[in-house]
Design a protein around this motif. Structure first.
Motif, PDB file in Angstrom:
ATOM      1  N   LEU A 149       0.817  -1.216   0.000  1.00 51.46           N
ATOM      2  CA  LEU A 149       0.000   0.000   0.000  1.00 51.46           C
ATOM      3  C   LEU A 149       0.851   1.267   0.000  1.00 51.46           C
ATOM      4  O   LEU A 149       0.331   2.357  -0.185  1.00 51.46           O
ATOM      5  N   SER A 150       2.166   1.128   0.232  1.00 54.34           N
ATOM      6  CA  SER A 150       3.038   2.305   0.232  1.00 54.34           C
ATOM      7  C   SER A 150       4.267   2.020  -0.621  1.00 54.34           C
ATOM      8  O   SER A 150       4.713   0.872  -0.736  1.00 54.34           O
ATOM      9  N   ARG A 151       4.830   3.086  -1.194  1.00 54.63           N
ATOM     10  CA  ARG A 151       6.044   2.979  -1.995  1.00 54.63           C
ATOM     11  C   ARG A 151       7.074   3.969  -1.446  1.00 54.63           C
ATOM     12  O   ARG A 151       7.091   5.129  -1.828  1.00 54.63           O
ATOM     13  N   PRO A 152       7.899   3.510  -0.499  1.00 50.72           N
ATOM     14  CA  PRO A 152       8.858   4.438   0.136  1.00 50.72           C
ATOM     15  C   PRO A 152       9.939   4.883  -0.827  1.00 50.72           C
ATOM     16  O   PRO A 152      10.362   4.137  -1.707  1.00 50.72           O
ATOM     17  N   GLN A 153      10.386   6.117  -0.650  1.00 54.52           N
ATOM     18  CA  GLN A 153      11.489   6.666  -1.421  1.00 54.52           C
ATOM     19  C   GLN A 153      12.650   6.897  -0.462  1.00 54.52           C
ATOM     20  O   GLN A 153      12.609   7.770   0.407  1.00 54.52           O
ATOM     21  N   VAL A 154      13.691   6.079  -0.570  1.00 55.73           N
ATOM     22  CA  VAL A 154      14.796   6.074   0.378  1.00 55.73           C
ATOM     23  C   VAL A 154      15.958   6.867  -0.201  1.00 55.73           C
ATOM     24  O   VAL A 154      16.363   6.651  -1.350  1.00 55.73           O
ATOM     25  N   THR A 155      16.497   7.791   0.591  1.00 57.07           N
ATOM     26  CA  THR A 155      17.655   8.590   0.200  1.00 57.07           C
ATOM     27  C   THR A 155      18.771   8.364   1.209  1.00 57.07           C
ATOM     28  O   THR A 155      18.548   8.496   2.421  1.00 57.07           O
ATOM     29  N   VAL A 156      19.938   8.009   0.736  1.00 51.89           N
ATOM     30  CA  VAL A 156      21.091   7.779   1.605  1.00 51.89           C
ATOM     31  C   VAL A 156      21.781   9.111   1.875  1.00 51.89           C
ATOM     32  O   VAL A 156      22.154   9.828   0.943  1.00 51.89           O
ATOM     33  N   VAL A 157      21.908   9.463   3.139  1.00 53.29           N
ATOM     34  CA  VAL A 157      22.520  10.717   3.553  1.00 53.29           C
ATOM     35  C   VAL A 157      23.792  10.404   4.316  1.00 53.29           C
ATOM     36  O   VAL A 157      23.770   9.647   5.295  1.00 53.29           O
ATOM     37  N   GLY A 158      24.924  10.944   3.872  1.00 49.69           N
ATOM     38  CA  GLY A 158      26.194  10.731   4.556  1.00 49.69           C
ATOM     39  C   GLY A 158      26.274  11.539   5.830  1.00 49.69           C
ATOM     40  O   GLY A 158      25.680  12.619   5.953  1.00 49.69           O
ATOM     41  N   ARG A 159      27.031  11.035   6.805  1.00 45.51           N
ATOM     42  CA  ARG A 159      27.211  11.729   8.077  1.00 45.51           C
ATOM     43  C   ARG A 159      28.310  12.776   7.927  1.00 45.51           C
ATOM     44  O   ARG A 159      29.415  12.476   7.454  1.00 45.51           O
ATOM     45  N   THR A 160      28.024  14.010   8.307  1.00 43.34           N
ATOM     46  CA  THR A 160      29.010  15.089   8.200  1.00 43.34           C
ATOM     47  C   THR A 160      29.908  15.156   9.429  1.00 43.34           C
ATOM     48  O   THR A 160      31.043  15.613   9.339  1.00 43.34           O
ATOM     49  N   GLU A 161      29.418  14.722  10.588  1.00 46.00           N
ATOM     50  CA  GLU A 161      30.205  14.744  11.808  1.00 46.00           C
ATOM     51  C   GLU A 161      30.173  13.365  12.453  1.00 46.00           C
ATOM     52  O   GLU A 161      29.168  12.658  12.380  1.00 46.00           O
ATOM     53  N   VAL A 162      31.271  13.012  13.078  1.00 47.90           N
ATOM     54  CA  VAL A 162      31.361  11.720  13.747  1.00 47.90           C
ATOM     55  C   VAL A 162      30.632  11.815  15.080  1.00 47.90           C
ATOM     56  O   VAL A 162      30.805  12.770  15.845  1.00 47.90           O
ATOM     57  N   ASN A 163      29.806  10.803  15.377  1.00 43.98           N
ATOM     58  CA  ASN A 163      29.068  10.820  16.628  1.00 43.98           C
ATOM     59  C   ASN A 163      29.904  10.204  17.744  1.00 43.98           C
ATOM     60  O   ASN A 163      31.023   9.739  17.551  1.00 43.98           O
ATOM     61  N   SER A 164      29.338  10.178  18.958  1.00 47.51           N
ATOM     62  CA  SER A 164      30.063   9.654  20.117  1.00 47.51           C
ATOM     63  C   SER A 164      30.346   8.165  19.970  1.00 47.51           C
ATOM     64  O   SER A 164      31.375   7.672  20.445  1.00 47.51           O
ATOM     65  N   GLY A 165      29.432   7.444  19.314  1.00 49.42           N
ATOM     66  CA  GLY A 165      29.664   6.020  19.098  1.00 49.42           C
ATOM     67  C   GLY A 165      30.879   5.770  18.224  1.00 49.42           C
ATOM     68  O   GLY A 165      31.694   4.879  18.494  1.00 49.42           O
ATOM     69  N   GLY A 166      31.032   6.555  17.162  1.00 50.47           N
ATOM     70  CA  GLY A 166      32.202   6.418  16.295  1.00 50.47           C
ATOM     71  C   GLY A 166      33.487   6.771  17.012  1.00 50.47           C
ATOM     72  O   GLY A 166      34.519   6.116  16.825  1.00 50.47           O
ATOM     73  N   ARG A 167      33.445   7.811  17.863  1.00 49.33           N
ATOM     74  CA  ARG A 167      34.640   8.164  18.639  1.00 49.33           C
ATOM     75  C   ARG A 167      34.982   7.076  19.645  1.00 49.33           C
ATOM     76  O   ARG A 167      36.157   6.764  19.863  1.00 49.33           O
ATOM     77  N   GLY A 168      33.957   6.497  20.279  1.00 48.35           N
ATOM     78  CA  GLY A 168      34.211   5.424  21.237  1.00 48.35           C
ATOM     79  C   GLY A 168      34.827   4.204  20.577  1.00 48.35           C
ATOM     80  O   GLY A 168      35.748   3.579  21.127  1.00 48.35           O
ATOM     81  N   GLN A 169      34.354   3.851  19.385  1.00 44.17           N
ATOM     82  CA  GLN A 169      34.944   2.716  18.667  1.00 44.17           C
ATOM     83  C   GLN A 169      36.386   3.012  18.266  1.00 44.17           C
ATOM     84  O   GLN A 169      37.262   2.153  18.380  1.00 44.17           O
ATOM     85  N   ALA A 170      36.638   4.236  17.794  1.00 43.41           N
ATOM     86  CA  ALA A 170      38.007   4.608  17.431  1.00 43.41           C
ATOM     87  C   ALA A 170      38.916   4.566  18.656  1.00 43.41           C
ATOM     88  O   ALA A 170      40.080   4.150  18.561  1.00 43.41           O
ATOM     89  N   ALA A 171      38.407   4.996  19.820  1.00 44.40           N
ATOM     90  CA  ALA A 171      39.209   4.963  21.047  1.00 44.40           C
ATOM     91  C   ALA A 171      39.581   3.535  21.422  1.00 44.40           C
ATOM     92  O   ALA A 171      40.732   3.235  21.765  1.00 44.40           O
ATOM     93  N   TYR A 172      38.626   2.636  21.328  1.00 49.20           N
ATOM     94  CA  TYR A 172      38.907   1.236  21.671  1.00 49.20           C
ATOM     95  C   TYR A 172      39.895   0.617  20.687  1.00 49.20           C
ATOM     96  O   TYR A 172      40.840  -0.075  21.088  1.00 49.20           O
ATOM     97  N   PHE A 173      39.699   0.868  19.399  1.00 49.04           N
ATOM     98  CA  PHE A 173      40.599   0.296  18.398  1.00 49.04           C
ATOM     99  C   PHE A 173      42.016   0.854  18.539  1.00 49.04           C
ATOM    100  O   PHE A 173      43.000   0.143  18.293  1.00 49.04           O
ATOM    101  N   ALA A 174      42.140   2.128  18.930  1.00 48.40           N
ATOM    102  CA  ALA A 174      43.468   2.710  19.120  1.00 48.40           C
ATOM    103  C   ALA A 174      44.204   2.016  20.257  1.00 48.40           C
ATOM    104  O   ALA A 174      45.377   1.655  20.129  1.00 48.40           O
ATOM    105  N   ALA A 175      43.513   1.836  21.394  1.00 47.68           N
ATOM    106  CA  ALA A 175      44.145   1.145  22.531  1.00 47.68           C
ATOM    107  C   ALA A 175      44.488  -0.297  22.170  1.00 47.68           C
ATOM    108  O   ALA A 175      45.563  -0.803  22.513  1.00 47.68           O
TER     109      ALA A 175
END
Length: 406
Positions: free
Chosen positions: A160-186
């Protein structure tokens, strides 16, 4: 101090050349390829064994002939929700017989396929038989019955619906991305240190058994010998890191697009200066651990003693990784601050701190603090060797004893 440092650089150049200008170092440089090869073979073997078992898995729905097509269409629509349609076993629809429960139990008992759950009965009041480990399969069959009942009420399976999906890139890194980078660095600093710092033990033990270390100690101060060997070992380790770091830096050009997007979610708070901080903290972690291993290699007289003394230090290193991992996931807590101050966990924890916080001045203090502890560790290792192996005191004590004798 200038003379001591010049003598240390002479010994470092000697050790670096003796280590790098050998065919063995080339094998050491390419050793991660062997590790990757063994991991790939093991992964393919495990994947093949898993897929062979998954190929026989089924979930079954017993339904009248007029509902067979409906259940298959609902199943196809629900599988769009999953990232991979094969995340759930294939649905097999059987035509209903006279005794539905007996038919369902017979399907569960088949040995040619592995049936985890069977649905039968009316769609508004379905019955589901399942194995003990097939809770999710049973829930999926219940949802299939629910959606099929709704489709019958609405009168068709047309969307009954036809969604139109648009992929939007992230312009800023969120806290989750920083936390993963911190763990991988250690984690990266830990594994590099664990893999590379152990070579200092064998080199020191070999030169002790050949009496080379006594000859060097007679020519230059023992602190210069230890510090020079530390710099020489670090030079070969830095060459190893530069080689593989260059390869990894170009890896995104050769991986699938989705994998590159996943890596793009990682980011650090300090920005472009993070690679420099990572190298500096790796250097400090390597110097601290290698200084301890140099002391072990100097004091141990046999390979057995080296192994016995290295095991507690390796366990200690894992403890430092645990503290740094907690600091990466919980920045600003008292335990994270303690991990950043304690000298042997400080390089790992401060690398994680660089990923989580944009403030730069704590890194200057941390690096000075870690350099101080490298000097303290090298001095202690040299004095332990002087008293335990050379059977002599420090130069200051010898001068005092000579003056007292005179």
């Amino acid at each position: 101090m200038t003379r001591i440092f010049r003598q240390a650089l002479t010994i470092a150049r000697r050790d670096f050349t003796a280590t790098v200008a050998t065919p063995t170092f080339l094998l050491f440089l390419l050793s991660p390829l062997l590790m990757i090869g063994f991991a790939t073979v093991g992964g393919l073997t495990a994947s093949g064994a898993t897929k062979s078992g998954e190929a026989k898995e089924r979930i079954v729905a017993i339904a009248p002939a007029e509902q067979v097509q409906l259940l298959r269409q609902v199943d196809q629509q629900l599988r769009r929700v999953f990232q991979s349609p094969t995340v759930r076993p294939p649905l097999q629809v059987e035509t209903a017989g006279a005794d539905l429960e007996t038919q369902a139990r017979a399907l569960l008992g088949r040995d040619d396929i592995d049936v985890g759950a069977v649905l039968y009965g009316p769609l508004d009041r379905p019955h589901i038989l399942r194995r003990a480990a097939a809770r999710t399969d049973a829930n999926y069959l219940a949802e299939v019955a629910e959606q099929a009942a709704r489709v019958r009420k609405s009168g068709g399976t047309v969307s009954l619906s036809r969604p139109q999906v648009t992929v939007v890139g992230r312009t800023e890194v969120n806290s989750g991305g920083r936390g993963q980078a911190a763990y991988f660095a250690a984690l990266a600093i830990f594994f590099l240190t664990l893999m590379l710092s152990g070579q200092a033990v064998g080199a020191m033990a070999e030169e002790r058994s050949n009496k080379v270390i006594e000859v060097l100690a007679a020519a230059v101060p023992l602190e210069s010998v230890f510090f020079g060997k530390l710099l020489g070992a670090f030079g070969s380790a830095l060459l190893f890191v530069a080689f593989w770091g260059t390869l990894l830096a170009n890896l995104p050009k050769f991986v699938p697009e989705g994998f590159s997007d996943a890596l793009g979610n990682l980011g650090t708070a300090v920005g472009p200066i993070f690679p420099l901080l990572f190298v500096l903290y790796f250097a400090m972690a390597y110097m601290l651990q290698s200084a301890v291993f140099l002391a072990i290699g100097a004091l141990a007289s046999t390979q057995r003693e080296i192994q016995l003394l290295s095991l507690p230090i390796t366990i200690f290193q894992f403890g430092m990784l645990g503290a740094a991992s907690y600091a990466a996931g919980n920045p600003g807590t008292w335990l994270a601050t303690a991990a950043e101050i304690f000298p042997f966990s400080s390089p790992l924890a401060m690398a994680a701190h660089a990923a989580n916080s944009p403030t730069l001045w704590p890194h200057a203090l941390a690096l000075v603090w870690q350099v101080l502890w490298v000097a303290i560790t090298v001095t202690i290792a040299a004095r332990l060797f002087r008293r335990g192996v050379l059977k002599s005191g420090s130069p200051k004590l010898r001068r005092k004893r000579a003056a007292a004798t005179a």
